[in-house]
Design an enzyme around this catalytic site. Structure first.
Site, short mmCIF file in Angstrom:
data_model
loop_
_atom_site.label_atom_id
_atom_site.label_comp_id
_atom_site.label_asym_id
_atom_site.label_seq_id
_atom_site.Cartn_x
_atom_site.Cartn_y
_atom_site.Cartn_z
N LYS A 113 37.49 41.32 36.30
CA LYS A 113 38.74 42.08 36.25
C LYS A 113 39.05 42.55 34.81
CE LYS A 113 40.55 39.79 40.39
NZ LYS A 113 41.73 39.18 41.07
N TYR A 138 42.16 46.33 48.13
CA TYR A 138 43.08 45.22 48.43
C TYR A 138 44.04 45.57 49.57
CZ TYR A 138 41.73 42.15 44.51
OH TYR A 138 41.06 41.29 43.67
N ASN A 159 43.48 36.90 36.84
CA ASN A 159 42.66 35.71 37.12
C ASN A 159 41.16 35.99 37.05
OD1 ASN A 159 42.52 37.10 39.49
ND2 ASN A 159 43.21 35.44 40.81
N HIS A 203 37.02 38.48 41.00
CA HIS A 203 37.18 38.50 42.46
C HIS A 203 35.86 38.13 43.10
CE1 HIS A 203 37.46 40.01 46.59
NE2 HIS A 203 36.30 40.59 46.36
N GLU A 252 32.92 45.46 51.04
CA GLU A 252 33.22 45.62 49.61
C GLU A 252 32.02 46.15 48.83
OE1 GLU A 252 36.59 42.07 49.66
OE2 GLU A 252 34.76 41.75 48.54
#
Ligand code: RTP
Ligand code: MG
Length: 198
Positions: free
Chosen positions: A69, A109, A172, A175, A186
């Site tokens: 991320k 998402y 965080n 993913h 994905e």
């Protein structure tokens, strides 16, 4: 007698995995399947002749989708996170650094569309470059989720990516797909087949 060496020799060219004709070894095969979380779907699949074992082998090696991320790229931690991934036994078989568009993030998402944090999530994912990846390895989906750690880094176990690198629930660090179906969707959102070199 299945254990007669002459008969075993005759069976091998027919494509029958004679090793697993031995009951103890057959049981060991099934125990191994269960240890890896593989649930035979049909009685036939429980009969571990060569083709069934090949199916099992193919199922054990999985691919999962990963995103490093923006908080990782911003802090120049791509290599550090990749080292953790590789140390865990996962192979990075596709990787590219992109800037996600809001539309890509919303699609990615979409399952969280109704959640109060959705807007913030899309904003965070588009706030800087990300590194999208395909990871391959035995039990890769669960293994990578374990390596990632809990969504909230404060609750993540020692040695996990989120414990070691993440800043907050929103930032965080990485993913990982949560199931084979989502992994396939994905991966297809960000990679074409010829970009994945296993
Ligand atoms: P990811 O999809 O990114 O791998 O994360 P995850 O499965 O561990 O967690 P998930 O429930 O799918 O949530 C997706 C991402 O949304 C952010 N989030 N924020 N503010 C909040 O309460 C909240 N809850 C989740 C996190 O960045 C999470 O990774
Ligand atoms: Mg998730």
């Amino acid at each position: 007698m299945a254990s007669d060496p002459a008969i075993l020799g005759d069976l091998a060219p027919l494509g029958i995995d004679v090793v697993c004709c031995f009951r103890p070894l057959k049981d060991a095969c099934l125990a191994d399947q269960e240890r890896h979380g593989y649930k035979p779907r049909t009685p036939a699949a429980r009969f571990p002749f060569r083709d069934d074992l090949r199916t099992f082998d193919r199922m054990a090696i999985e691919r999962t989708f990963s995103i490093l991320k923006p908080d990782v790229t911003r802090r120049n931690l791509t290599g550090a996170v990749n080292a953790t991934i590789e140390k865990a036994g996962l192979r990075i078989i596709a990787q590219k650094r992109i800037r996600m568009t809001p539309q890509q993030a919303e699609t990615f998402y979409a399952v969280h569309k109704a959640r109060p944090f959705f807007g913030e999530l899309v904003e965070t994912m588009t706030s800087g470059p990300v590194v999208v990846q395909v990871l391959e390895g035995e039990d890769a989906i669960k293994k990578y989720r374990d390596v990632l750690g809990a969504t909230d880094p404060a609750k993540a176990a020692a040695g996990t990516i989120r414990k070691d690198f993440a800043l907050s629930v929103g930032e965080n660090s990485a993913h990982g797909s949560d199931a084979p179906e989502t992994a396939a969707i994905e991966i297809a959102q960000f990679f074409s087949g010829n970009e994945i070199v296993g």
